[in-house]
Design an enzyme around this catalytic site. Structure first.
Site, PDB file in Angstrom:
ATOM      1  N   HIS A   1       0.870  -1.184   0.000  1.00 21.88           N
ATOM      2  CA  HIS A   1       0.000   0.000   0.000  1.00 21.88           C
ATOM      3  C   HIS A   1       0.907   1.234   0.000  1.00 21.88           C
ATOM      4  O   HIS A   1       2.024   1.179   0.531  1.00 21.88           O
ATOM      5  CB  HIS A   1      -0.829  -0.058   1.286  1.00 21.88           C
TER       6      HIS A   1
ATOM      7  N   LYS B   1     -10.311  -0.281  10.744  1.00 18.66           N
ATOM      8  CA  LYS B   1     -10.576  -1.429   9.864  1.00 18.66           C
ATOM      9  C   LYS B   1     -10.993  -2.651  10.676  1.00 18.66           C
ATOM     10  O   LYS B   1     -11.234  -3.713  10.124  1.00 18.66           O
ATOM     11  CB  LYS B   1      -9.327  -1.752   9.039  1.00 18.66           C
TER      12      LYS B   1
ATOM     13  N   GLN C   1      -4.330  -4.734   7.200  1.00 22.28           N
ATOM     14  CA  GLN C   1      -5.355  -5.665   6.723  1.00 22.28           C
ATOM     15  C   GLN C   1      -5.379  -6.958   7.522  1.00 22.28           C
ATOM     16  O   GLN C   1      -6.392  -7.662   7.520  1.00 22.28           O
ATOM     17  CB  GLN C   1      -5.137  -5.994   5.233  1.00 22.28           C
TER      18      GLN C   1
ATOM     19  N   CYS D   1      -4.814   2.518  -3.533  1.00 16.41           N
ATOM     20  CA  CYS D   1      -3.559   3.033  -2.960  1.00 16.41           C
ATOM     21  C   CYS D   1      -2.400   2.081  -3.225  1.00 16.41           C
ATOM     22  O   CYS D   1      -1.542   1.869  -2.345  1.00 16.41           O
ATOM     23  CB  CYS D   1      -3.683   3.288  -1.461  1.00 16.41           C
TER      24      CYS D   1
ATOM     25  N   ASP E   1       3.317  -4.160   8.119  1.00 19.87           N
ATOM     26  CA  ASP E   1       2.070  -3.422   7.950  1.00 19.87           C
ATOM     27  C   ASP E   1       0.936  -4.425   8.148  1.00 19.87           C
ATOM     28  O   ASP E   1       0.678  -5.265   7.283  1.00 19.87           O
ATOM     29  CB  ASP E   1       2.042  -2.811   6.544  1.00 19.87           C
TER      30      ASP E   1
HETATM   31  N1  PLP Z   1      -1.671  -0.506   4.730  1.00 16.49           N
HETATM   32  C1  PLP Z   1      -2.636  -1.242   4.182  1.00 16.49           C
HETATM   33  C2  PLP Z   1      -2.321  -2.629   3.703  1.00 16.49           C
HETATM   34  C3  PLP Z   1      -3.922  -0.707   4.059  1.00 16.49           C
HETATM   35  O1  PLP Z   1      -4.885  -1.439   3.490  1.00 16.49           O
HETATM   36  C4  PLP Z   1      -4.176   0.596   4.531  1.00 16.49           C
HETATM   37  C5  PLP Z   1      -5.506   1.216   4.378  1.00 16.49           C
HETATM   38  O2  PLP Z   1      -6.223   0.966   3.438  1.00 16.49           O
HETATM   39  C6  PLP Z   1      -3.130   1.307   5.113  1.00 16.49           C
HETATM   40  C7  PLP Z   1      -1.887   0.728   5.199  1.00 16.49           C
HETATM   41  C8  PLP Z   1      -3.317   2.696   5.635  1.00 16.49           C
HETATM   42  O3  PLP Z   1      -4.134   2.708   6.751  1.00 16.49           O
HETATM   43  P1  PLP Z   1      -4.628   4.095   7.382  1.00 16.49           P
HETATM   44  O4  PLP Z   1      -5.230   4.864   6.239  1.00 16.49           O
HETATM   45  O5  PLP Z   1      -5.636   3.677   8.400  1.00 16.49           O
HETATM   46  O6  PLP Z   1      -3.432   4.764   7.949  1.00 16.49           O
END
Ligand code: PLP
Length: 407
Positions: free
Chosen positions: A123, A226, A203, A365, A200
């Protein structure tokens, strides 16, 4: 204990509302999940009965607020198997957690000529901070490739991890492909060359049971929103010894021990990284969300989602869609990205919306991953604890209609 999604659905007030006069079918939980009554009520109760600033008041109300906030830290540590609450830094979410590591640990430890390794499925949150770091330091950013099934090319790790690698940033579960990545294997290989690993788990945390000690990660980040919690709260897990040696992130109140006119000393971890008044009610809500998921049981959550994802993959495939990512539900979570040849994903999302079905369309993203897949965008349906086979059927019926529009 198995999960009864029909019963779980009743915990989510928003799922009783209508969209375009139809039953709301929410299939965009990978973007943000819906919130159960227990979490909403907990935040209301905080504001009605416990609201004060934390770590300050010597009056009873201030102590109640601090206890609620620190209770969420205990729940968070328990949820991911952290040995100490000192390893849990509250942030506003995954993006901020990753940037915290970029500005503190990485700035102090990554220099010109070093390498940072990410994967081709990251992401932007776990890509742009490292692009910026490399531009600033003169380090090189490398990308571990994926194969045609959307799995990491672990066989190439030896080539991509070198004695110059200082940090590996990887997701535990992809927000596009659904792929669940072998973090422990990568962590062992990273540590063998002296690199650190940041996971990260944005998800993964809502859907999978994991333990930071089993993963052997150095840092791990996720967001409350999430996983049934509110927006504005998330955390960074960091190994205690690393957090101890890292410089602070933001400067301000609460992160100090002693302050003079021209210098200061820092508070103990994790306060060293929590400058200013935190998002208190949101963190309390995050604690309630964790307790809600623990009550359901993360193994039951996973079991339910594996069954539902299998059903969804079969049904989406049966209407002639191209599906991205592994087809075996043991290798993936409940995010299903797909395309229908004759329909643009944005049109698909707009048309199914008319039937009350919410899916996401776009690059999610992850633009470099889209390029790798050779598409500008995909549609994405993502399933959670409150989704049922009936919801999948509603999606398929609505997609059939979207196909009809273009034939
Ligand atoms: N990493 C992953 C794999 C994501 O799916 C997301 C959000 O869609 C993020 C990071 C970013 O999360 P946040 O927008 O809550 O900081």
């Amino acid at each position: 204990m198995s999960l009864d999604a029909q019963r779980v659905k009743k915990d989510f007030p928003i799922l009783e509302t209508l969209a375009h006069g139809k039953r709301l079918v929410y299939l965009d939980s990978a973007a943000t999940s819906q919130k159960p009554r227990a979490v909403i009520d907990r935040m209301v109760r905080f504001y009605e009965e416990e609201n004060a600033n934390v770590h300050r008041g010597i009056y009873e109300l201030g102590e109640k607020a601090t206890a609620a906030y620190e209770g969420a830290r205990e729940a968070s540590a328990r949820f991911i198997g952290a040995r100490s609450t000192r390893s849990i830094v509250f942030t506003k979410g995954t993006t901020e957690s990753i940037n915290l590591v970029r500005y503190t640990w990485a700035r102090a430890n990554v220099h010109e000529g070093d390498e940072v390794l990410v994967t081709e499925m990251e992401h932007h949150s776990n890509l742009i901070p490292w692009q910026l770091l490399c531009a600033e330091t003169g380090a090189t950013l490398r990308h571990l490739p994926i194969d045609d099934d959307g799995k990491l090319r672990i066989d190439l790790l030896g080539e991509y991890l070198t004695d110059r690698t200082k940090l590996v940033g990887m997701s535990l579960m992809s927000n596009v492909l659904g792929t669940i990545n072998p973090v422990r294997t990568v962590a062992d290989a990273a540590h063998a060359v002296g690199a650190r690993i940041l996971v990260d788990a944005a998800q993964a945390a809502p859907h999978l049971s994991f333990d930071v000690n089993d993963l052997d990660c150095d840092f791990l980040a996720f967001s409350a929103h999430k996983m049934c919690g509110p927006t504005g709260a998330g955390l960074l897990y960091g190994r205690e010894d690393l957090l101890e040696e890292m410089p602070p992130f933001h400067g301000g109140g609460e992160m100090i021990r002693e302050v003079w006119a021209d210098h200061a000393t820092w508070a103990e971890i994790p306060q060293k990284f929590e400058a200013g008044t935190p998002n208190i009610a949101q963190v309390v809500g995050m604690g309630a969300a964790i307790e809600y998921l623990e009550d359901l049981g993360m193994d039951a959550v996973r079991e339910h989602e594996m069954q539902l994802t299998k059903y969804a993959l079969d049904r989406i495939f049966s209407i002639g869609a191209t599906i991205y990512g592994p087809m075996d539900v043991h290798d993936r979570g409940s995010v299903v990205s797909f395309n229908l040849e004759e329909v643009h994903p944005h049109d698909m999302a707009t048309i199914v919306d008319q039937e009350g079905v919410c899916i996401r369309a776009g690059h999610h993203c992850a633009q470099p991953l889209m390029r790798k897949l050779g598409v500008p965008a995909t549609a994405r349906a993502s399933f959670y604890i409150y989704n049922t086979e009936e919801d999948v059927d509603a999606l398929i019926d609505a997609l059939e209609k979207s196909k009809g529009w273009f034939i």
